[in-house]
Design a protein around this motif. Structure first.
Motif, PDB file in Angstrom:
ATOM      1  N   ASP A   1       0.836  -1.207   0.000  1.00 20.10           N
ATOM      2  CA  ASP A   1       0.000   0.000   0.000  1.00 20.10           C
ATOM      3  C   ASP A   1       0.869   1.255   0.000  1.00 20.10           C
ATOM      4  O   ASP A   1       0.583   2.225  -0.712  1.00 20.10           O
ATOM      5  N   ALA A   2       1.938   1.227   0.810  1.00 16.89           N
ATOM      6  CA  ALA A   2       2.833   2.396   0.901  1.00 16.89           C
ATOM      7  C   ALA A   2       3.544   2.632  -0.434  1.00 16.89           C
ATOM      8  O   ALA A   2       3.656   3.779  -0.890  1.00 16.89           O
TER       9      ALA A   2
ATOM     10  N   ALA B   1       2.557   1.659  -3.423  1.00 14.26           N
ATOM     11  CA  ALA B   1       1.579   2.095  -4.423  1.00 14.26           C
ATOM     12  C   ALA B   1       1.297   3.591  -4.306  1.00 14.26           C
ATOM     13  O   ALA B   1       1.087   4.285  -5.301  1.00 14.26           O
ATOM     14  N   GLN B   2       1.306   4.095  -3.068  1.00 13.54           N
ATOM     15  CA  GLN B   2       1.056   5.517  -2.854  1.00 13.54           C
ATOM     16  C   GLN B   2       2.273   6.366  -3.222  1.00 13.54           C
ATOM     17  O   GLN B   2       2.138   7.453  -3.776  1.00 13.54           O
ATOM     18  N   ASP B   3       3.474   5.856  -2.938  1.00 13.32           N
ATOM     19  CA  ASP B   3       4.692   6.643  -3.151  1.00 13.32           C
ATOM     20  C   ASP B   3       5.148   6.666  -4.611  1.00 13.32           C
ATOM     21  O   ASP B   3       5.587   7.703  -5.108  1.00 13.32           O
TER      22      ASP B   3
ATOM     23  N   LEU C   1       4.490   7.276  -7.724  1.00 14.16           N
ATOM     24  CA  LEU C   1       3.582   7.912  -8.665  1.00 14.16           C
ATOM     25  C   LEU C   1       3.963   7.515 -10.088  1.00 14.16           C
ATOM     26  O   LEU C   1       5.115   7.174 -10.380  1.00 14.16           O
TER      27      LEU C   1
ATOM     28  N   GLN D   1       3.741  13.079  -3.965  1.00 13.28           N
ATOM     29  CA  GLN D   1       2.408  12.721  -3.480  1.00 13.28           C
ATOM     30  C   GLN D   1       2.186  13.116  -2.027  1.00 13.28           C
ATOM     31  O   GLN D   1       1.048  13.239  -1.586  1.00 13.28           O
ATOM     32  N   GLN D   2       3.270  13.329  -1.270  1.00 17.83           N
ATOM     33  CA  GLN D   2       3.108  13.649   0.152  1.00 17.83           C
ATOM     34  C   GLN D   2       2.904  15.144   0.397  1.00 17.83           C
ATOM     35  O   GLN D   2       2.099  15.541   1.241  1.00 17.83           O
TER      36      GLN D   2
ATOM     37  N   CYS E   1       9.930  13.692   2.100  1.00 19.28           N
ATOM     38  CA  CYS E   1      10.033  12.664   1.059  1.00 19.28           C
ATOM     39  C   CYS E   1      10.856  13.140  -0.142  1.00 19.28           C
ATOM     40  O   CYS E   1      11.855  12.532  -0.497  1.00 19.28           O
TER      41      CYS E   1
END
Length: 574
Positions: free
Chosen positions: A57-58, A60-62, A64, A98-99, A121
C-alpha cells in the motif's frame, strides 16, 4: 514468511524512483533490498502477509506514475538480486510529490499556498525556482487577480511565464495550462495514455485535438500540460476555484511536447539542462569515435558509458545529410545489431531520408525527400508545367479562394520535409488555419486526419523519381492526385487528409519490402520529429509493423541527442 519483489520497468532512468528505493532501505520492520537492473527499479522484502500488504500500500502511494514507466508488477521470489547500497542517479528534479502536493496545493488544506513547505520525502522546497523564494500565497493570488481583471499577467520565474485568457500573439502552436483536470475530457479528445502522461510526475506537454465545435478552442491542435512547479500548482488551484478550466501560457524553457510511438513515450529533443545532467546509455558497444557533435550537442564515450552535454557549437561541422545514418546507429544501439537494418528518418529540421545497412554494415541512401519550392507562386508554376496541368487549372477555376491562398504561401526553410508537404496539402483541401505559417497549416491537415472515423480512404499517389544516387518523391504528382480527389468529391476533407497519411504509410511499407528483397532488412528504426504526427505514426506501425520489427530507442531523443550519439558510430573521419 514470504519473499516478494516490486518491479518498475522504465524506458529511461527516473531519479524519483531511485530516491524512493533509497528511502525504503530505512524501513524499520522489514529487511529490504533494492536494485536497478536492465532498466528495472525493484524493492525486495521478506515478511508476514500483513506486513507485506502494508508495504504494498505504501509503495503504491509513493511510486507515482512516471511518463517513462512501461510496466510494473509484484512477484514471489526465491532469492534476492538487490542489496543495501544506495542507488545512484537519485537526484530528484520535481518540486513536489504525493506527500507534499495535497498540503500546499489543495485549497482545503490549512497549509494551502505555502510553496516553501518542507517535504521529508522529495525535499522539493530545496529546488524552488530562485524567483519563487519568499513568494507568498498573497503574491500568487495577486497574479490570478491581474490575469482575471486584465486578461493577461506574468508569473515570476527565472524565465518569466506569460499567462493569458486569450490566444497569445506567438509563433507556433498555442499552449494551454490546465487548471481543472476534471473538465479535460469535455475539452479534448484524449486517450488513456495521454491522461496518464499529463498526470505523471514529469508533467510534460502533450499535443491534443479539441472537441468539435468547441465554443472557444478553434485551433486544430494545442500543446497542453498540468501545473509543473509549486507556484503554478497554487495559481491553477486559485483559478480553478474561480471557474477557470485552462489558460494560455508561454515560457522560454519549455520542452517540446512528448511523442507516443511504439507504445511508449519519447522526447523529440532534450533541454540543455538535461544534456548536462543525464547519463544516457551504459554498457554500449565501443564506438569508432570518443566524441561526436551534432546540432549543439556533444556525445562522449568513456569506459562503456555514453553521456551527452550541450555544446555552444557543432564542433565537427558535421554534414547534415548524415542525420539519417546517425539516427539509424542510435536506434540500433540497444540491440547492438547494426547489420541488415533500415531507418525511416523524417525530420522537420533535416532532410527526410530512408537508409539501409547491409550485412557488412555498408550504408546506402535509398530515398530522400525533395526540396519543395518555398513560395506558392513557384509551387503553382511547377504544377502548371507538369502533367498535372489540367487538374490544376480546374482547381484554380473551382476554388479561386484556395488558389489565391496558395499564391500567398511562403514556406519557412527547410522545405525538404513532410511538414511542408502537409502545409501545401492543407491549402489544396481548403482547410482553415490561424495563419499561412507552415506549422499552422500542417497542424490543420493532421488534426483533420485525426478526426476521420474509420480506416478507409482514397489512395493518394506517392511516386518515386529515380536520381543518379537515390530516389526522391514526384511531389507534383502527389499533389495532382490530391487535387483530383477533391475535384471528384469535396464533401469529406477528413477522409482525404487521413488518406495523405495512410497512403504514405502504405508506400513506405512497400518500399521497405522492396529493400528487404535487395539488401535484407531485419528491423526498421523510426526516428525524427515528424513522428510527432500521431496519425502517420499509427498507420505506419500498423502497415509496416506487420512484417518488420519496428525499433525506437526511447532512452534517446527522436531528433536530438540521438544524432550526436549515432555520430559516435559513424564510419567517417572526424
Amino acid at each position: 514468511m514470504k519473499n516478494i519483489r516490486f518491479e518498475f520497468t522504465c524506458s529511461r532512468q527516473v531519479p524519483l524512483y531511485a530516491h524512493l528505493c533509497n528511502q525504503y532501505l530505512n524501513h524499520d520492520q522489514l529487511n529490504i533490498t533494492v536494485g536497478y537492473q536492465d532498466q528495472v527499479y525493484f524493492i525486495e522484502a521478506q515478511g508476514e502477509l500483513k506486513e507485506l500488504e502494508s508495504l504494498a500500500d505504501a509503495i503504491a502511494q509513493d511510486f507515482l506514475i512516471s511518463v517513462w514507466l512501461t510496466d510494473s508488477r509484484i512477484s514471489l521470489i526465491e532469492s534476492r538480486m538487490g542489496g543495501h547500497q544506495l542507488l545512484p542517479n537519485a537526484k530528484v528534479e520535481q518540486e513536489f510529490c504525493q506527500q507534499c502536493l495535497p498540503k500546499f496545493g489543495d485549497n482545503q488544506s490549512p497549509q494551502f499556498g505555502d510553496i516553501s513547505l518542507k517535504c521529508d520525502c522529495c525535499q522539493g522546497e530545496t529546488r524552488l525556482n530562485e524567483e519563487h523564494l519568499g513568494l507568498s500565497f498573497a503574491d500568487i493570488a495577486s497574479v490570478a487577480d491581474k490575469l482575471l481583471t486584465d486578461g493577461h499577467a506574468l508569473f515570476p520565474s527565472n524565465s518569466p511565464v506569460t499567462l493569458s485568457l486569450s490566444p497569445l500573439d506567438s509563433e507556433g502552436r498555442d499552449k494551454l495550462l490546465v487548471c481543472n483536470p476534471n473538465t479535460l475530457n469535455a475539452q479534448f479528445h484524449l486517450k488513456d495514455h495521454q491522461i496518464l502522461a499529463l498526470s505523471s510526475i514529469e508533467k510534460p506537454l502533450i499535443t491534443a485535438r479539441p472537441v468539435s465545435d468547441h465554443p472557444k478552442l478553434n485551433a486544430p491542435l494545442y500543446d497542453i500540460c498540468f501545473a509543473y512547479n509549486r507556484g503554478i500548482v497554487v495559481l491553477c488551484e486559485i483559478l480553478r476555484q474561480r471557474g477557470v478550466d485552462w489558460i494560455y501560457f508561454n515560457a522560454d524553457n519549455l520542452d517540446k511536447p512528448m511523442v507516443w510511438i511504439q507504445s511508449a513515450w519519447s522526447k523529440i529533443s532534450s533541454t540543455a539542462h538535461e544534456q548536462q545532467s543525464w547519463v544516457v546509455l551504459e554498457e554500449t558497444p565501443e564506438p569508432l569515435h570518443d566524441e561526436a557533435s551534432f546540432n549543439g550537442i556533444t556525445a562522449s564515450w568513456k569506459k562503456g558509458v555514453i553521456s551527452c552535454k550541450a555544446s555552444a557549437t557543432d564542433d565537427n561541422r558535421r554534414d547534415m545529410t548524415d542525420a539519417g545514418i546517425c539516427a539509424l546507429n542510435a536506434g540500433n544501439l540497444e540491440s547492438g545489431q547494426f547489420k541488415n537494418s533500415a531507418v525511416i528518418y523524417f525530420s522537420q529540421q533535416h532532410t527526410g531520408q530512408i537508409l539501409t545497412q547491409d550485412r557488412t554494415q555498408k550504408s546506402e541512401l535509398f530515398f530522400s525527400l525533395p526540396q519543395l519550392p518555398s513560395t506558392g507562386y513557384e509551387i503553382y508554376h511547377q504544377l502548371e508545367q507538369s502533367p498535372q496541368r489540367s487538374v490544376v487549372e480546374k482547381f484554380k477555376q473551382k476554388y479561386p479562394d484556395d488558389y489565391l491562398r496558395l499564391l500567398d504561401l511562403n514556406l519557412a526553410a527547410p522545405t525538404d520535409n513532410l511538414q511542408s508537404l502537409w502545409a501545401i496539402s492543407a491549402i489544396i483541401l481548403g482547410l482553415s488555419s490561424k495563419s499561412l505559417a507552415k506549422e499552422s497549416l500542417s497542424d490543420a491537415l493532421i488534426s483533420c486526419a485525426m478526426a476521420h472515423r474509420g480506416s478507409n480512404s482514397p489512395r493518394i499517389d506517392y511516386p518515386l523519381t529515380k536520381g543518379e544516387a537515390h530516389r526522391s518523391l514526384n511531389w507534383c504528382k502527389t499533389l495532382g492526385s490530391l487535387i483530383s480527389f477533391r475535384l471528384a468529391d469535396d464533401r469529406d476533407a477528413f477522409k482525404l487528409a487521413f488518406g495523405m497519411q495512410d497512403s504514405l504509410a502504405d508506400f513506405l511499407a512497400n518500399w521497405i519490402e522492396h529493400l528487404d528483397l535487395n539488401v535484407g532488412v531485419n528491423s526498421v528504426v523510426l526516428a525524427g520529429s515528424e513522428f510527432a504526427n500521431e496519425v502517420l505514426t499509427q498507420r505506419l506501425s500498423l502497415r509496416l509493423g506487420k512484417n518488420f520489427p519496428l525499433k525506437v530507442n526511447h532512452r534517446l531523443d527522436l531528433d536530438g541527442n540521438n544524432l550526436a550519439v549515432g555520430g559516435l558510430y559513424l564510419k567517417k573521419r572526424r
